[in-house]
Scaffold this motif. Sequence first.
Motif, short mmCIF file in Angstrom:
data_model
loop_
_atom_site.label_atom_id
_atom_site.label_comp_id
_atom_site.label_asym_id
_atom_site.label_seq_id
_atom_site.Cartn_x
_atom_site.Cartn_y
_atom_site.Cartn_z
N SER A 81 0.84 -1.19 0.00
CA SER A 81 0.00 0.00 0.00
C SER A 81 0.88 1.24 0.00
O SER A 81 2.11 1.16 0.06
CB SER A 81 -0.91 0.02 1.24
OG SER A 81 -0.14 0.22 2.41
N LYS A 82 0.23 2.41 -0.05
CA LYS A 82 0.95 3.68 -0.06
C LYS A 82 1.87 3.81 1.13
O LYS A 82 2.98 4.35 1.02
CB LYS A 82 -0.07 4.83 -0.07
CG LYS A 82 0.56 6.21 -0.09
CD LYS A 82 -0.51 7.30 -0.10
CE LYS A 82 0.12 8.69 -0.12
NZ LYS A 82 -0.91 9.76 -0.14
N VAL B 194 5.46 2.36 0.59
CA VAL B 194 6.29 2.80 -0.54
C VAL B 194 7.54 3.52 -0.05
O VAL B 194 7.48 4.38 0.83
CB VAL B 194 5.49 3.72 -1.48
CG1 VAL B 194 6.38 4.26 -2.60
CG2 VAL B 194 4.30 2.97 -2.07
N GLU C 160 11.08 5.66 -4.17
CA GLU C 160 10.61 5.98 -5.52
C GLU C 160 11.45 7.09 -6.15
O GLU C 160 11.90 6.97 -7.30
CB GLU C 160 9.14 6.40 -5.49
CG GLU C 160 8.60 6.78 -6.86
CD GLU C 160 7.19 7.34 -6.82
OE1 GLU C 160 6.60 7.52 -7.90
OE2 GLU C 160 6.68 7.61 -5.70
N THR D 95 0.77 -0.79 -6.26
CA THR D 95 0.38 -1.24 -4.92
C THR D 95 -0.77 -2.23 -5.03
O THR D 95 -1.62 -2.11 -5.92
CB THR D 95 -0.05 -0.06 -4.03
OG1 THR D 95 -1.05 0.72 -4.70
CG2 THR D 95 1.13 0.82 -3.69
N SER E 169 -3.73 2.14 -3.57
CA SER E 169 -3.68 3.39 -2.81
C SER E 169 -2.58 4.32 -3.31
O SER E 169 -2.54 5.50 -2.94
CB SER E 169 -3.48 3.10 -1.31
OG SER E 169 -2.33 2.30 -1.10
N TYR E 170 -1.67 3.81 -4.16
CA TYR E 170 -0.62 4.64 -4.75
C TYR E 170 -0.17 3.98 -6.04
O TYR E 170 -0.07 2.75 -6.12
CB TYR E 170 0.56 4.78 -3.79
CG TYR E 170 1.59 5.81 -4.22
CD1 TYR E 170 1.42 7.16 -3.91
CD2 TYR E 170 2.71 5.44 -4.95
CE1 TYR E 170 2.34 8.11 -4.32
CE2 TYR E 170 3.64 6.39 -5.36
CZ TYR E 170 3.45 7.72 -5.04
OH TYR E 170 4.36 8.66 -5.45
N GLY E 171 0.09 4.78 -7.06
CA GLY E 171 0.54 4.24 -8.34
C GLY E 171 -0.53 3.39 -8.99
O GLY E 171 -1.73 3.63 -8.83
N LYS F 20 -2.73 -0.08 -9.59
CA LYS F 20 -3.30 -1.10 -8.71
C LYS F 20 -3.02 -2.48 -9.26
O LYS F 20 -3.17 -2.73 -10.47
CB LYS F 20 -4.80 -0.90 -8.56
CG LYS F 20 -5.46 -1.92 -7.64
CD LYS F 20 -6.95 -1.68 -7.49
CE LYS F 20 -7.57 -2.70 -6.54
NZ LYS F 20 -9.02 -2.46 -6.35
#
Length: 251
Positions: free
Chosen positions: A141-142, A145, A148, A161, A165-167, A169
């Motif tokens: 999930s975010k 992370v 990056e 993720t 929740s980020y980038g 799915k």
Amino acid sequence: MISKQRMKIVSTNQIAKDTIEMVLKNSYISENAIPGQFIHILVEGHTLRRPISIADVDKDNETVTILFKKLGSGTEKLSESKAGDFLNVLGPSGNGFETSTEGLHTVLLIGGGIGVPPMYYLGKSLAKQNIHVISVLGFQSKDHVFYEEKFQQFSKTYVVTNDGSYGDKGFVTSVIPNVGEFDRYYSCGPLPMLKAITNELSEKEGFISLEERMGCGVGACFACVVPTNTEKGYKKICSDGPVFAAREVIL
């Protein structure tokens, strides 16, 4: 050559959920470590050492960076170490990545979770040799992370993720079809991820790093073995690996 060393902790920081970045100082390991190798750390109160991948090396400042997750009592105890403390370490350990660049133009790095750190040192090393690098980084999930922006300094970087929740799915395999052409891939992460990647990229040259609990860490106890397609049958992850040609091992 593996050597017992004392490594001084320069700094320690939590950089994502349950994820610790630790910078260690030691002239021998910083001079001799190559991408894909690990250090085997003795943790107070624990019999077995903890293998932690090398995430970065700064030869000028004689430092080595490691990242690890707090997943049990050993790594929880290690995370409590402070700057100025010393660690009892074996290293640099294992065989690293194949980094010969003859005929290479573009490589794909695929890291999942705590399999991301060894991809960083590898990617930096390849980029310095003018290899075009593409990176796919997978996290839960975010909150999980990390790195990056560091990867973006030398590569086209995709983040995915599980929960979206980020980038992107999904899983790293969801992104691979979108990255374009590449000559070779390198990957490190959970076994299900590596299985999926080696199946999807079976026609490509690739190298994978296996995450595994270890006993001695020097190839004497046979606690960490993997079946292979070679005449030897089984190989030891700690000493023959942790990096193997993707087509060599049976996952």
